[in-house]
Structures are given as C-alpha cells and as structure tokens.
Design a protein around this motif. Structure first.
Motif, PDB file in Angstrom:
ATOM      1  N   PRO A   1       0.782  -1.241   0.000  1.00 52.22           N
ATOM      2  CA  PRO A   1       0.000   0.000   0.000  1.00 52.22           C
ATOM      3  C   PRO A   1       0.812   1.288   0.000  1.00 52.22           C
ATOM      4  CG  PRO A   1      -1.022  -1.588   1.456  1.00 52.22           C
ATOM      5  CD  PRO A   1       0.288  -2.188   1.021  1.00 52.22           C
ATOM      6  N   ASN A   2       2.073   1.261   0.451  1.00 47.71           N
ATOM      7  CA  ASN A   2       2.876   2.482   0.493  1.00 47.71           C
ATOM      8  C   ASN A   2       3.892   2.572  -0.645  1.00 47.71           C
ATOM      9  OD1 ASN A   2       1.740   3.472   3.033  1.00 47.71           O
ATOM     10  ND2 ASN A   2       2.818   1.766   3.986  1.00 47.71           N
ATOM     11  N   MET A   3       3.719   1.764  -1.676  1.00 46.80           N
ATOM     12  CA  MET A   3       4.724   1.654  -2.725  1.00 46.80           C
ATOM     13  C   MET A   3       4.916   2.931  -3.536  1.00 46.80           C
ATOM     14  SD  MET A   3       2.568  -0.510  -5.608  1.00 46.80           S
ATOM     15  CE  MET A   3       3.423   0.113  -7.045  1.00 46.80           C
ATOM     16  N   MET A   4       3.891   3.780  -3.625  1.00 43.38           N
ATOM     17  CA  MET A   4       3.951   4.924  -4.533  1.00 43.38           C
ATOM     18  C   MET A   4       4.344   6.227  -3.852  1.00 43.38           C
ATOM     19  SD  MET A   4       3.350   3.722  -7.522  1.00 43.38           S
ATOM     20  CE  MET A   4       3.085   5.208  -8.489  1.00 43.38           C
ATOM     21  N   LEU A   5       4.623   6.214  -2.559  1.00 47.33           N
ATOM     22  CA  LEU A   5       4.935   7.462  -1.870  1.00 47.33           C
ATOM     23  C   LEU A   5       6.189   8.119  -2.439  1.00 47.33           C
ATOM     24  CD1 LEU A   5       4.335   9.510   0.324  1.00 47.33           C
ATOM     25  CD2 LEU A   5       5.592   8.065   1.942  1.00 47.33           C
ATOM     26  N   GLY A   6       7.280   7.361  -2.532  1.00 43.78           N
ATOM     27  CA  GLY A   6       8.507   7.906  -3.098  1.00 43.78           C
ATOM     28  C   GLY A   6       8.352   8.267  -4.564  1.00 43.78           C
ATOM     29  N   VAL A   7       7.630   7.419  -5.313  1.00 37.84           N
ATOM     30  CA  VAL A   7       7.421   7.685  -6.739  1.00 37.84           C
ATOM     31  C   VAL A   7       6.657   8.987  -6.936  1.00 37.84           C
ATOM     32  CG1 VAL A   7       6.390   6.804  -8.869  1.00 37.84           C
ATOM     33  CG2 VAL A   7       7.488   5.226  -7.275  1.00 37.84           C
ATOM     34  N   LEU A   8       5.656   9.242  -6.072  1.00 35.02           N
ATOM     35  CA  LEU A   8       4.887  10.485  -6.186  1.00 35.02           C
ATOM     36  C   LEU A   8       5.763  11.700  -5.909  1.00 35.02           C
ATOM     37  CD1 LEU A   8       2.159  11.847  -6.653  1.00 35.02           C
ATOM     38  CD2 LEU A   8       1.697  11.605  -4.207  1.00 35.02           C
ATOM     39  N   LEU A   9       6.657  11.602  -4.933  1.00 36.09           N
ATOM     40  CA  LEU A   9       7.575  12.715  -4.671  1.00 36.09           C
ATOM     41  C   LEU A   9       8.451  12.993  -5.881  1.00 36.09           C
ATOM     42  CD1 LEU A   9       8.686  12.106  -0.975  1.00 36.09           C
ATOM     43  CD2 LEU A   9       7.263  13.957  -1.854  1.00 36.09           C
ATOM     44  N   TYR A  10       8.954  11.942  -6.517  1.00 38.70           N
ATOM     45  CA  TYR A  10       9.741  12.125  -7.736  1.00 38.70           C
ATOM     46  C   TYR A  10       8.875  12.723  -8.846  1.00 38.70           C
ATOM     47  CZ  TYR A  10      13.656   9.409  -5.858  1.00 38.70           C
ATOM     48  OH  TYR A  10      14.724   8.961  -5.123  1.00 38.70           O
TER      49      TYR A  10
END
Length: 292
Positions: free
Chosen positions: A213-222
């Motif tokens: 569920p938390n896989m996209m947090l870093g991707v969203l920041l990028y």
C-alpha cells in the motif's frame, strides 16, 4: 564509461515512471489549480486491482486493460462525487479532501489486500535486452510503453475535437463555456485520464519496488519533482522533468559520495526547493500574471 551509460539508461527507465506521474499531476493541476496528493495512492489501488485480476487467472494484458479502464472510471467518479461539490471552496477544504482520499485509498488497500509485500509480474520478462547488459527487458519495456502512451496523448490533445476542448477548458474555462464546451465534464475527463496514466505507472513500477500500500509514496515525490522542474503549466515540460529527475537521481546515487540508495529520495526534494527558489514557474512553465 560503461557505468555512466548504464546509469543513464536505468535513469531513463525509472524517469519514464516519474514522467507518467508528473503528467498525471499536471493534468489535474491545470484542471483545478491544486496538486493531487492522492495521485500515488490512486495508482497503487489500480495496481492492486490488476494484481487481483491476475490472481483470478486473467492474462496479464487483460488485467492491465481492465485496471486502466476501471481507473479511468474511478477518476471521473472521484471528481464528480468528491471534488465537484467543493470546487469553489477555500483551498484548505480541497487539501483536506485530498488527504482524506489518500487515507481512504491507503487504508482500503491495506484492509482488502493486507500490508504484506507482494510480487507483481513483468510482461517483458527478466534478463538483458537482446543480450545487452546495459539495460534489462523490463526497463526497456517501461521506456517503450511510456513513450508510446505519450505519443498517443499528444495526438489526442492536438488532433481530436475532444482533446482540443479539454485543452480549451483548462486554459480558459470562461471562454470555453461561451462556445458551448461543458467545462465540468472536461475536468472530469481530465481526472479520469490522469487516473489511467497513474495506473500505467503503478503497474510498470510494481515489479521493481514490489506491491504494497505504500509503494507509490517515493514515486509520487519524484513525480512532483519532475512536474515542478518542467513546469506545472507545461505537460510536455513535466514529462521532460520526470525523465531528468530519473537520470539525475541515478547519477547522484552512483557518483556522488555518501548519497547511495538511502539518500536518493533527498535529491528529489532538493530539486523541488532549488527550482522553486530560482524559477518558480519551472524550466518550461509560463509565468501567470494577474491584475489586482
């Protein structure tokens, strides 16, 4: 030299995902003048839908298309149900709604599929591309699908009446209404397309970062970094910014001492702050001047 080329190609592969997220962020920003903090969670939830379809025995591309289609419908419904009633509300109300959507999707995915890490298959297979060790098959596939999708979007917005209507509604809603364009529905379609683009990004990055569920947090920041770097008013600039962020963070992790994998996310945050300090409109964005 080989290491430099390898890092650049790997950066372009991850940058393709950041470009998708940056484009999705910019599409919603142009429609409602706010950043969608739940964009990553929408992509994550769509990826879980594709994973569930795979668990039910569906072929990969059937699950892929179904997840993209359901994401489009979900994006339209979110705009119609949640954000249309508050489009004239103060900005804080919109931010609270985005945070609520983030929490609902994150918690909902954890409740339905738990928070354990899951593997997500790649349709391109493992190993090197045509025996070339500089880039893998999945990395090349990420770049190819992203570029193909961007070409289709360019043709849609430049060569179709619906695409031109969506651009007009985003650029000047008042004038668009005067010529009969239904601005509200154009905004909803923009939400749907942004959700579908995010779903593609989630399914392409899931084999790399694994599914949880938390896989996209870093991707969203990028993705935010790419959108700010390229310009929040320029979809093409946001795409270029996403690719640039991917290359920069890979080169920084490989060649700058003490950065490594642990501090690569910091590069995105430094880029956001640096661009906002030097050129708030981004490298390709336009300055907006308002009369007071």
């Amino acid at each position: 030299m080989e290491l430099l080329l390898q890092q650049i190609l790997a950066g372009l592969a991850t940058g393709a995902i950041y470009a998708c997220m940056a484009l999705a962020v910019v599409m919603i920003y142009q429609a409602i003048d706010h950043l969608n903090f739940a964009q990553g969670e929408m992509a994550m939830f769509s990826t879980f839908i594709a994973w569930q379809a795979l668990q039910w025995g569906q072929p990969y591309w059937v699950a892929f298309v179904a997840a993209v289609a359901l994401s489009f419908i979900g994006g339209v419904l979110i705009e119609r149900v949640l954000f249309r009633p508050i489009h004239n509300a103060p900005i804080l109300s919109n931010i609270v709604a985005f945070i609520a959507l983030f929490s609902i999707l994150n918690s909902g995915a954890g409740y339905l599929w738990d928070f354990n890490i899951k593997t997500f298959p790649s349709p391109f297979g493992d190993g090197a591309l045509f025996g070339i060790t500089l880039i893998g098959r999945h990395q090349a596939g990420m770049i190819g699908i992203t570029l193909g999708m961007l070409v289709l979007l360019h043709l849609f917005f430049r060569g179709t009446r619906l695409g031109l209507a969506m651009r007009a509604a985003a650029a000047n809603p008042e004038s668009a209404r005067l010529v009969g364009i239904r601005v509200g529905w154009m905004t909803a379609l923009g939400w749907g397309m942004a959700a579908a683009i995010g779903a593609v990004a989630g399914m392409l990055i899931a084999p790399v970062v694994f599914l949880e569920p938390n896989m996209m947090l870093g991707v969203l920041l990028y993705g935010f970094a790419g959108a700010v770097l390229g310009g929040l008013t320029s979809p093409g600039g946001a795409v270029l910014g996403g690719f640039a962020v991917g290359v920069i963070e890979n080169l920084a992790g490989a060649f700058i001492p003490y950065v490594g994998r642990e501090l690569k996310l910091t590069i995105a945050l430094i880029l956001i702050v640096a661009v906002l300090m030097v050129r708030p409109s981004g490298l390709f964005g336009r300055r907006v001047v308002s009369r007071v």
